[in-house]
Write an enzyme that holds these catalytic residues in place. Sequence first.
Site, PDB file in Angstrom:
ATOM      1  N   SER A 135       0.815  -1.220   0.000  1.00  0.00           N
ATOM      2  CA  SER A 135       0.000   0.000   0.000  1.00  0.00           C
ATOM      3  C   SER A 135       0.842   1.260   0.000  1.00  0.00           C
ATOM      4  CB  SER A 135      -0.916   0.006   1.228  1.00  0.00           C
ATOM      5  OG  SER A 135      -1.786   1.112   1.146  1.00  0.00           O
ATOM      6  N   GLY A 142      -6.597   8.156   8.383  1.00  0.00           N
ATOM      7  CA  GLY A 142      -7.722   8.945   7.875  1.00  0.00           C
ATOM      8  C   GLY A 142      -7.855   8.968   6.365  1.00  0.00           C
ATOM      9  N   LEU A 143      -6.942   8.283   5.653  1.00  0.00           N
ATOM     10  CA  LEU A 143      -7.040   8.287   4.183  1.00  0.00           C
ATOM     11  C   LEU A 143      -7.727   7.022   3.660  1.00  0.00           C
ATOM     12  CD1 LEU A 143      -3.586   9.836   3.141  1.00  0.00           C
ATOM     13  CD2 LEU A 143      -5.762  10.984   3.601  1.00  0.00           C
ATOM     14  N   GLY A 144      -8.449   6.338   4.543  1.00  0.00           N
ATOM     15  CA  GLY A 144      -9.238   5.194   4.101  1.00  0.00           C
ATOM     16  C   GLY A 144      -8.417   3.952   3.790  1.00  0.00           C
ATOM     17  N   SER A 146      -8.216   1.246   5.502  1.00  0.00           N
ATOM     18  CA  SER A 146      -8.984   0.018   5.761  1.00  0.00           C
ATOM     19  C   SER A 146      -9.946  -0.263   4.608  1.00  0.00           C
ATOM     20  CB  SER A 146      -9.760   0.121   7.080  1.00  0.00           C
ATOM     21  OG  SER A 146     -10.677   1.187   7.040  1.00  0.00           O
ATOM     22  N   GLU A 192     -15.142  -3.848   6.099  1.00  0.00           N
ATOM     23  CA  GLU A 192     -15.047  -2.624   6.898  1.00  0.00           C
ATOM     24  C   GLU A 192     -15.764  -2.795   8.242  1.00  0.00           C
ATOM     25  OE1 GLU A 192     -12.834  -0.083   6.465  1.00  0.00           O
ATOM     26  OE2 GLU A 192     -14.234   1.485   5.884  1.00  0.00           O
ATOM     27  N   ASP A 203     -16.357   5.224   2.954  1.00  0.00           N
ATOM     28  CA  ASP A 203     -14.956   5.024   2.555  1.00  0.00           C
ATOM     29  C   ASP A 203     -14.839   3.942   1.480  1.00  0.00           C
ATOM     30  OD1 ASP A 203     -14.517   6.849   4.528  1.00  0.00           O
ATOM     31  OD2 ASP A 203     -13.258   5.571   5.793  1.00  0.00           O
TER      32      ASP A 203
END
Length: 384
Positions: A135, A142-144, A146, A192, A203
């Site tokens: 990744s 906070g940038l998604g 997950s 999620e 998200d």
Amino acid sequence: MEVTARAPGKIILSGEHGVVHGSTAVASSIGLYTSVTIHFPSQNENDGNLKLRLRDLSLEFSWSISHIQECLKESNKADCLKPSAPAACLSNLQALVEEQHIPEAKFGLASGIKAFLWLYTCIQGYKPATVSVSSELPMSSGLGSSAAYCVALSAAFLSFSSATKLDVGKQGWQEFEDDELKLLNGWAFEGEKIIHGKPSGIDNTASTYGNMIKFKSGNLTPFTSSLPLRMLITNTKVGRNTKALVAGVSERTKRHYEAMACVFSAVDSISTELSEIIKAPAPNDIAITEFEEKIEELMEMNQGLLQCMGVSHASIETVLRTTLKYKLTSKLTGAGGGGCVITLLPTLLSQTVVDKVIAELESCGFQCMVAGVGGKGVQVSFKT
Ligand SMILES: Nc1ncnc2c1ncn2[C@@H]1O[C@H](COP(=O)(O)OP(=O)(O)OP(=O)(O)O)[C@@H](O)[C@H]1O
Ligand SMILES: C[C@@](O)(CCO)CC(=O)[O-]
Ligand SMILES: [Mg+2]
């Protein structure tokens, strides 16, 4: 035969947390991706195991397929066309993860590994394979990360299932049909839920579909910006966990129901207004500043309400103060409590100012990057 799926991260321009409680939110994908490659072993390579390789963390987990099958009786009944939750076998998933002895410092990974096992066994069943994840997204910031992880896993697993009609012989990246996107987004949402507890679904939806979305109560309205928007993303590097922050806002809502209902209603109005402004016909050169000032004002108002919800943090406040010195407006993005802050970079802002603000933020120990708003959603590429 193998396939790689890549899914983008996201920023939320307005409405995080409120969206869990029914408010409208506006999100956009960003050009940073999580990639998942699935490789099925040839007969010589087959050792009967399912392996998960987390490349960035140099970690590998392995289970014998027969052992997984014994433990996860619930996923034996799953249908890859019907996304489902692991309700009755969560403790068995937990046991499969615990036997892997995850390093204590990486304990947050346990929920991600549970999501992997659930998605894999429900969609692919009980076949040995090696699944590698890498990744570009900072984890838990906070940038998604997950959501991008769950979307890329679901896309890779569904690519080799009867549910999709992708062209296995085609070279390069390809996209899913609408009904396939809906299905894979449904599975990613189940993943999620395992990681977050009570996600709104914004998200995974932003990561699946890409571009800009307005999202309310599970309903998606895609739209595009009439003008390119540029954001500075500052990672405070303060670790936090979305599940705990979402739970904290729910607790505050129980304590102050009337007041929080007003906060969520204000968030709803801000997001609705923001989406109207962004998608309206492109302003001429003179009106660009006015257009950007409206966006900035709504971002500032949303940040105030996020402070009301209790999800800001000293590090976030430092970013706000620092960017304000340069007359720039910022807000936290994602769950808050640390993590990332976005700052609108107006079209006419000089590069000298951008460089100065980045230098000052980095001198505080933060990490900065400039991102264009929007871009493609999930894609896959086959290798024969
Ligand atoms: N590349 C990855 N490999 C394995 N697990 C991952 C990966 N990316 C995310 N995860 C899982 O997701 C968790 C982080 O999710 P969390 O929702 O707390 O943060 P985020 O998604 O980055 O931020 P936000 O939800 O605010 O956008 C990790 O602890 C891990 O379980
Ligand atoms: C905090 C939150 O609103 C956004 C996290 O990116 C949680 C969610 O919507 O699932
Ligand atoms: Mg998340």
